[in-house]
Design a protein around this motif. Structure first.
Motif, PDB file in Angstrom:
ATOM      1  N   THR A 162      37.975  -2.354  50.565  1.00 17.39           N
ATOM      2  CA  THR A 162      37.374  -1.030  50.764  1.00 17.39           C
ATOM      3  C   THR A 162      38.402   0.103  50.654  1.00 17.39           C
ATOM      4  O   THR A 162      38.030   1.251  50.449  1.00 17.39           O
ATOM      5  N   GLU A 163      39.691  -0.211  50.782  1.00 14.44           N
ATOM      6  CA  GLU A 163      40.739   0.806  50.679  1.00 14.44           C
ATOM      7  C   GLU A 163      41.429   0.798  49.319  1.00 14.44           C
ATOM      8  O   GLU A 163      42.346   1.579  49.082  1.00 14.44           O
ATOM      9  N   LYS A 164      41.001  -0.068  48.435  1.00 14.38           N
ATOM     10  CA  LYS A 164      41.589  -0.175  47.101  1.00 14.38           C
ATOM     11  C   LYS A 164      41.123   1.021  46.270  1.00 14.38           C
ATOM     12  O   LYS A 164      39.935   1.206  46.059  1.00 14.38           O
ATOM     13  N   ASN A 165      42.056   1.853  45.817  1.00 13.34           N
ATOM     14  CA  ASN A 165      41.742   3.048  45.040  1.00 13.34           C
ATOM     15  C   ASN A 165      41.974   2.749  43.560  1.00 13.34           C
ATOM     16  O   ASN A 165      43.072   2.957  43.039  1.00 13.34           O
ATOM     17  N   LEU A 166      40.965   2.267  42.872  1.00 16.63           N
ATOM     18  CA  LEU A 166      41.117   1.852  41.478  1.00 16.63           C
ATOM     19  C   LEU A 166      41.498   2.998  40.546  1.00 16.63           C
ATOM     20  O   LEU A 166      42.034   2.754  39.471  1.00 16.63           O
ATOM     21  N   ALA A 167      41.276   4.241  40.960  1.00 15.82           N
ATOM     22  CA  ALA A 167      41.684   5.379  40.137  1.00 15.82           C
ATOM     23  C   ALA A 167      43.205   5.407  39.952  1.00 15.82           C
ATOM     24  O   ALA A 167      43.702   5.928  38.953  1.00 15.82           O
ATOM     25  N   LEU A 168      43.942   4.843  40.902  1.00 16.71           N
ATOM     26  CA  LEU A 168      45.407   4.802  40.808  1.00 16.71           C
ATOM     27  C   LEU A 168      45.910   3.519  40.154  1.00 16.71           C
ATOM     28  O   LEU A 168      47.107   3.386  39.919  1.00 16.71           O
ATOM     29  N   TRP A 169      45.020   2.573  39.879  1.00 12.27           N
ATOM     30  CA  TRP A 169      45.431   1.309  39.300  1.00 12.27           C
ATOM     31  C   TRP A 169      45.465   1.400  37.777  1.00 12.27           C
ATOM     32  O   TRP A 169      44.453   1.682  37.135  1.00 12.27           O
ATOM     33  N   PRO A 170      46.629   1.154  37.165  1.00 12.33           N
ATOM     34  CA  PRO A 170      46.703   1.112  35.710  1.00 12.33           C
ATOM     35  C   PRO A 170      45.847  -0.045  35.176  1.00 12.33           C
ATOM     36  O   PRO A 170      45.673  -1.068  35.846  1.00 12.33           O
ATOM     37  N   THR A 171      45.326   0.115  33.987  1.00 13.64           N
ATOM     38  CA  THR A 171      44.475  -0.911  33.375  1.00 13.64           C
ATOM     39  C   THR A 171      45.181  -2.254  33.314  1.00 13.64           C
ATOM     40  O   THR A 171      44.562  -3.290  33.575  1.00 13.64           O
ATOM     41  N   CYS A 172      46.483  -2.273  33.049  1.00  9.69           N
ATOM     42  CA  CYS A 172      47.220  -3.537  32.923  1.00  9.69           C
ATOM     43  C   CYS A 172      47.293  -4.303  34.242  1.00  9.69           C
ATOM     44  O   CYS A 172      47.628  -5.481  34.255  1.00  9.69           O
ATOM     45  N   LEU A 173      46.956  -3.659  35.373  1.00  7.95           N
ATOM     46  CA  LEU A 173      47.036  -4.328  36.683  1.00  7.95           C
ATOM     47  C   LEU A 173      45.674  -4.597  37.319  1.00  7.95           C
ATOM     48  O   LEU A 173      45.607  -5.135  38.404  1.00  7.95           O
ATOM     49  N   ARG A 174      44.620  -4.202  36.669  1.00  3.12           N
ATOM     50  CA  ARG A 174      43.286  -4.395  37.278  1.00  3.12           C
ATOM     51  C   ARG A 174      42.818  -5.814  37.168  1.00  3.12           C
ATOM     52  O   ARG A 174      43.067  -6.561  36.331  1.00  3.12           O
TER      53      ARG A 174
END
Length: 174
Positions: A162-174
């Protein structure tokens, strides 16, 4: 910094990313002085005053082993590492080598990107407020003479989901 008691928010001081400094300065110019930690009581111009020691290694296998003095000894090492260094290397953590390699590959892919791509995941909100999560420096910079770490980092929350902010996650790490 955030606004307190009617004061306007002051933008954080933004030093250039270390990767860019290294690229621009080249190997012959050395590390800028604001990135060099000095021992207390030494002349700032004395290059021998730079702190140099091996990074502490903490063995999780020993730390988690019940009974005997091994766990106590390792706990004492951990306490000392945190007090003196603020960080440590972990041995015998049980993470599979293939997962470690995949994380290293994804990290390398991210840090090889051009600066403008990495800054899409910045730890600065609107270029003014520092947050721990995202790409950038380790700490908020509050003064021009603050000693900084010679590192750029990408800090991402993994758990809880619930605290994972995918907007800050680069595509290579998703």
């Amino acid at each position: 910094m955030e606004s307190t008691g009617g004061e306007e928010a002051r933008p954080a001081l933004l030093p250039p990313p270390v990767q860019e400094l290294a690229r621009v300065q080249g190997a012959t110019d050395g590390v800028p002085s604001r990135y060099v930690a000095r021992e207390a009581g030494h002349d700032d111009d004395d290059p021998k005053a730079t702190v140099a020691a091996p990074i502490p290694v903490i063995d999780l296998g020993r730390l988690c082993r019940p009974g005997g003095g091994c766990a106590d000894d390792e706990a004492a090492k951990l306490r000392l590492a945190l007090q003196s260094w603020g960080l440590f290397l972990v041995a015998n953590h049980g993470i599979e080598a293939s997962l470690m390699a995949a994380v290293m590959d994804a990290s390398s892919e991210f840090f090889r990107q051009p600066l403008h791509e990495k800054q899409k995941h910045s730890n600065m909100i609107d270029g003014k407020r520092f947050q721990f999560e995202g790409y950038g420096n380790d700490v908020e910079v509050v003064s021009e003479d603050q000693i900084l770490d010679w590192s750029d980092r990408l800090y991402l929350k993994v758990e809880p989901q619930t605290e994972k902010n995918l907007a800050l996650w680069p595509t290579c790490l998703r």
